[in-house]
Design an enzyme around this catalytic site. Sequence first.
Site, PDB file in Angstrom:
ATOM      1  N   GLU A  86      -2.252 -13.950   9.595  1.00 36.75           N
ATOM      2  CA  GLU A  86      -2.818 -14.262   8.288  1.00 36.75           C
ATOM      3  C   GLU A  86      -1.720 -14.776   7.365  1.00 36.75           C
ATOM      4  O   GLU A  86      -1.925 -14.926   6.173  1.00 36.75           O
ATOM      5  CB  GLU A  86      -3.525 -13.047   7.681  1.00 36.75           C
ATOM      6  CG  GLU A  86      -2.627 -11.833   7.493  1.00 36.75           C
ATOM      7  CD  GLU A  86      -2.926 -11.112   6.207  1.00 36.75           C
ATOM      8  OE1 GLU A  86      -4.029 -10.604   6.081  1.00 36.75           O
ATOM      9  OE2 GLU A  86      -2.040 -11.072   5.337  1.00 36.75           O
ATOM     10  N   CYS A 118      -6.316  -8.734  10.794  1.00 36.96           N
ATOM     11  CA  CYS A 118      -5.426  -8.086  11.754  1.00 36.96           C
ATOM     12  C   CYS A 118      -5.879  -8.249  13.210  1.00 36.96           C
ATOM     13  O   CYS A 118      -5.206  -7.774  14.115  1.00 36.96           O
ATOM     14  CB  CYS A 118      -5.280  -6.600  11.427  1.00 36.96           C
ATOM     15  SG  CYS A 118      -4.578  -6.309   9.805  1.00 36.96           S
ATOM     16  N   THR A 159       2.625  -0.455   3.043  1.00 38.30           N
ATOM     17  CA  THR A 159       2.528  -0.656   4.493  1.00 38.30           C
ATOM     18  C   THR A 159       2.643  -2.112   4.937  1.00 38.30           C
ATOM     19  O   THR A 159       2.952  -2.363   6.103  1.00 38.30           O
ATOM     20  CB  THR A 159       1.183  -0.104   5.011  1.00 38.30           C
ATOM     21  OG1 THR A 159       0.126  -0.692   4.249  1.00 38.30           O
ATOM     22  CG2 THR A 159       1.123   1.406   4.884  1.00 38.30           C
ATOM     23  N   THR A 208     -12.450   0.748   3.363  1.00 31.21           N
ATOM     24  CA  THR A 208     -11.746   0.200   4.532  1.00 31.21           C
ATOM     25  C   THR A 208     -11.725   1.201   5.683  1.00 31.21           C
ATOM     26  O   THR A 208     -11.369   0.845   6.802  1.00 31.21           O
ATOM     27  CB  THR A 208     -10.276  -0.163   4.187  1.00 31.21           C
ATOM     28  OG1 THR A 208      -9.617   1.018   3.737  1.00 31.21           O
ATOM     29  CG2 THR A 208     -10.206  -1.230   3.112  1.00 31.21           C
ATOM     30  N   HIS A 241      -5.266  -0.060  16.415  1.00 31.68           N
ATOM     31  CA  HIS A 241      -4.653  -0.752  15.276  1.00 31.68           C
ATOM     32  C   HIS A 241      -4.067   0.267  14.286  1.00 31.68           C
ATOM     33  O   HIS A 241      -4.660   1.310  14.037  1.00 31.68           O
ATOM     34  CB  HIS A 241      -5.679  -1.646  14.588  1.00 31.68           C
ATOM     35  CG  HIS A 241      -5.172  -2.250  13.316  1.00 31.68           C
ATOM     36  ND1 HIS A 241      -4.055  -3.052  13.292  1.00 31.68           N
ATOM     37  CD2 HIS A 241      -5.597  -2.145  12.022  1.00 31.68           C
ATOM     38  CE1 HIS A 241      -3.820  -3.428  12.038  1.00 31.68           C
ATOM     39  NE2 HIS A 241      -4.732  -2.890  11.250  1.00 31.68           N
TER      40      HIS A 241
END
Lengths: 352, 138
Positions: A86, A118, A159, A208, A241
Amino acid sequence: MSVMKPVREVGIVGYGAYIPRYRLAAEEISRLWRGGQDAGALPVKEKSVPGPDEDTVTMAVEAAQNALRRANVPPEAIRAVWVGSESHPYAVKPTGTLVAQALGIAPATLAADLEFACKAGSEAVQAAVALVGSGMADYALAVGMDTAQGRPGDALEYTAAAGGAAYVIGPADEAVAVLEGSYSYVTDTPDFFRRAHQHYPEHANRFTGEPAYFHHIVNAARGLMEALGLTPEDFAGAVFHQPNVKFPRKVARELGFSPDQIRAGLLVGEVGNTYAGSSLLGFSALLDEARPGDRLLLVSFGSGAGSDAMSFVVTERIEAARDRAPRTRAYVARRAPVDYATYARWRRKFTV
Amino acid sequence: MDIPRNWRLREQRYRLQGTRCTACGECHFPPRHVCPRCKGRALEPYRFAGRGTVYSYTVIYQAPEGFEQYVPYVVALVDLEEGVRVTAQLTDVDPEEVTIGMPVEMVLRKLGEEGERGLILYGYKFRPRIEGSAGGGP
């Protein structure tokens, strides 16, 4: 639903990682923006920061070079270069052609960039599997790499990191890990997005979690295990992930995987969330420690949202391939801390 | 620098590709048309392995236009294994860590940008060799 699998047996012929040298401590971000108020509940210890001369192109080239060395195939044999990110340096101009040129893969090759937050890296792996699996090519290169941006002071700044991994997909009889099958699961879920010309993404805070990360990973992983007739006990290791340390631990527990099974591939505490690179980077660390016969699970997640779940069985070729390039943990160990001011300068957060 | 010139230099910059004399075996970087050693004209492209040692270096604090964001940075003379000396930036290293004789390896990095709208330029730099690396860039 049945498992996805190409007609021709394929696998990972070579893999390689890259993580930049610099680290920013989450405590430093907390000190600056929150007065240390959240210092007891930080999502990671530190995150990787790209040097001022690094971007997705330069990092993809090094990871792919490592993958080519492990694959031990001439660069001209690669017939596709697909880079998921991205943070492609250009809005229009492929990262893939630059990587192909720098590695000597060009000109007789496909090249393109993929975008799925991602999940772009594992999507590139899926495409490479299909290309090799159909017999159109013997080798294809898939890369997941990012220099993720977080808005200063935002929760994601703790992060948003840089790094990733590259995979050379090829015939199963040359593979270090053979693909057993994959299962993908996507829905339209607006948990995180970035509009055109915006520097920083928007995200839906707690949204999320359950409807996005957990829902897609759990369904992709369960779908794959059911279709293959496998249970968590059949896997020597797994990577989910890694947006923070908590999520992959929690989803592993929910699916029935033990902390031991995810230990080798869990890098996020030391390097942060490398976005499109995250699950592929963790999987490279898992391969670094794998033994022949091990079955390994890879489950990506991309906002927007979706997951790819893939099951691999490691072959005895892993032993010879492993030491032809730096191990992922060697890149984790190569670290130089920087302060917030240096990070802000390098990431061009100052207007000069 | 214009687009065609940057484009012509891509193999040299991305891959440290010079020439080798098919008559006497001498390697050259940047690439040559005539071998300076034997005057032979039969040269072939040669990709350097990208491994070398620091012959000498300097630290740049007053950078030319386009390099301000990297200050302070190190420019070094690097002796490549093939016996050729090249000038290049060092990267992933603090200036005080650099020593003469330090083993380095080539990496591909951003050289700069032609403004907000122009090309992003990439090329070779050198960094301290890292653990497990076969050395050299792409």
